[in-house]
Design a protein around this motif. Structure first.
Motif, short mmCIF file in Angstrom:
data_model
loop_
_atom_site.label_atom_id
_atom_site.label_comp_id
_atom_site.label_asym_id
_atom_site.label_seq_id
_atom_site.Cartn_x
_atom_site.Cartn_y
_atom_site.Cartn_z
N VAL A 142 15.23 -0.71 10.15
CA VAL A 142 14.37 -1.71 9.52
C VAL A 142 13.17 -1.90 10.42
CG1 VAL A 142 14.21 -4.05 8.61
CG2 VAL A 142 16.40 -2.85 8.53
N GLU A 143 11.99 -1.64 9.86
CA GLU A 143 10.76 -1.63 10.64
C GLU A 143 9.71 -2.52 9.98
OE1 GLU A 143 7.59 1.79 12.14
OE2 GLU A 143 9.48 2.36 11.21
N ASP A 144 9.02 -3.29 10.77
CA ASP A 144 7.95 -4.13 10.27
C ASP A 144 6.83 -3.26 9.71
OD1 ASP A 144 6.96 -6.94 10.15
OD2 ASP A 144 5.32 -6.07 11.31
N LEU A 145 6.13 -3.74 8.69
CA LEU A 145 5.07 -2.94 8.08
C LEU A 145 3.87 -2.72 9.00
CD1 LEU A 145 4.76 -3.95 4.33
CD2 LEU A 145 5.55 -1.83 5.31
N ASP A 146 3.76 -3.48 10.06
CA ASP A 146 2.70 -3.22 11.02
C ASP A 146 3.04 -1.95 11.78
OD1 ASP A 146 1.37 -5.51 10.26
OD2 ASP A 146 2.40 -6.76 11.72
N GLY A 147 2.19 -1.51 12.63
CA GLY A 147 2.49 -0.34 13.45
C GLY A 147 2.36 0.96 12.69
N ARG A 148 3.45 1.72 12.65
CA ARG A 148 3.40 3.08 12.07
C ARG A 148 2.96 3.06 10.61
NH1 ARG A 148 8.23 6.75 12.83
NH2 ARG A 148 9.30 5.15 11.62
N TYR A 149 3.39 2.08 9.83
CA TYR A 149 3.00 2.03 8.42
C TYR A 149 1.49 1.84 8.28
CZ TYR A 149 2.60 0.71 3.55
OH TYR A 149 2.23 0.66 2.24
N ARG A 150 0.96 0.86 8.98
CA ARG A 150 -0.48 0.56 8.88
C ARG A 150 -1.34 1.71 9.42
NH1 ARG A 150 -0.01 -2.95 5.21
NH2 ARG A 150 0.74 -4.99 5.77
N SER A 151 -0.79 2.53 10.32
CA SER A 151 -1.57 3.65 10.85
C SER A 151 -1.43 4.90 9.97
CB SER A 151 -1.13 3.97 12.28
OG SER A 151 0.19 4.46 12.30
N GLY A 152 -0.70 4.79 8.86
CA GLY A 152 -0.62 5.89 7.91
C GLY A 152 0.56 6.83 8.13
N HIS A 153 1.52 6.46 8.95
CA HIS A 153 2.65 7.35 9.26
C HIS A 153 3.44 7.76 8.01
CE1 HIS A 153 5.89 9.11 11.63
NE2 HIS A 153 6.74 8.50 10.83
N PHE A 154 3.52 6.89 7.00
CA PHE A 154 4.34 7.17 5.82
C PHE A 154 3.52 7.67 4.62
CE2 PHE A 154 6.73 4.11 8.35
CZ PHE A 154 7.97 4.73 8.42
N THR A 155 2.26 8.03 4.82
CA THR A 155 1.41 8.44 3.69
C THR A 155 1.94 9.68 2.98
OG1 THR A 155 -0.06 9.68 5.15
CG2 THR A 155 -0.69 7.42 4.63
N TYR A 156 2.66 10.54 3.67
CA TYR A 156 3.20 11.75 3.04
C TYR A 156 4.20 11.42 1.93
CZ TYR A 156 7.40 11.11 5.86
OH TYR A 156 8.55 10.61 6.42
N LEU A 157 4.71 10.17 1.91
CA LEU A 157 5.65 9.78 0.86
C LEU A 157 4.94 9.43 -0.45
CD1 LEU A 157 8.10 7.62 3.00
CD2 LEU A 157 8.49 9.91 2.08
N GLY A 158 3.62 9.25 -0.40
CA GLY A 158 2.86 9.03 -1.64
C GLY A 158 2.73 7.58 -2.05
N THR A 159 2.57 7.37 -3.35
CA THR A 159 2.31 6.06 -3.92
C THR A 159 3.33 5.04 -3.44
OG1 THR A 159 1.42 7.10 -5.89
CG2 THR A 159 2.04 4.79 -6.09
N GLY A 160 2.81 3.90 -3.00
CA GLY A 160 3.66 2.82 -2.52
C GLY A 160 3.89 2.88 -1.02
N PHE A 161 3.56 4.01 -0.38
CA PHE A 161 3.77 4.14 1.06
C PHE A 161 2.47 4.37 1.82
CE2 PHE A 161 7.88 4.89 -0.75
CZ PHE A 161 8.72 4.22 0.12
N THR A 162 1.37 4.49 1.09
CA THR A 162 0.06 4.63 1.71
C THR A 162 -0.49 3.22 1.92
OG1 THR A 162 -0.28 6.68 0.54
CG2 THR A 162 -2.23 5.63 1.42
#
Length: 133
Positions: free
Chosen positions: A96-116
């Protein structure tokens, strides 16, 4: 007197809309064994396989977006990303990871819609393509 009532109503509305006092983080902490915390990632363990563990999580808290990638499932909530993957020796690891950090820097963009960052999650709440069961 009206100002006081309006202030109380505003605070109550804010608490309800931001998910304070509950949410996926609390449900996971109640149901699964805590394994540790590193930075803003808290790790839990489930003796069940990934698909069963994910279904237990989404039954209580429907994610804004859900995607499978390889052996992992990703669930995006308003404030958190939950990653469920196979644990060494069986069962599942839940991060369980806070949306700050890796998410905000685009780490999950490869997952597509809803993760960018900033992308709408509409249309991806039912599991979308690639969801493992």
């Amino acid at each position: 007197m009206r100002r006081g009532a309006a202030g109380v109503l505003a605070v109550a509305t804010l608490l309800l809309t931001t998910g304070c006092g509950g949410g996926v983080r609390d449900h996971i902490a109640d149901k699964f064994a805590h394994r540790g915390t590193q930075g803003d990632i808290t790790t839990y363990f489930s003796p069940d396989p990934v698909g069963t563990t994910v279904e237990r999580i989404v039954r209580d808290d429907v994610p804004a977006a859900r995607k499978a990638d390889g052996n992992n499932e990703y669930l995006r909530y308003n404030d958190d990303i939950v990653t469920v993957g196979p644990a060494p020796g069986g069962g599942s690891t839940i991060d369980v990871e806070d949306l700050d950090g890796r998410y905000r820097s685009g780490h999950f963009t490869y997952l597509g819609t809803g993760f960018t960052p900033g992308s709408p999650a509409a249309g991806n709440t039912s599991g979308g393509s690639g969801s493992a069961k």
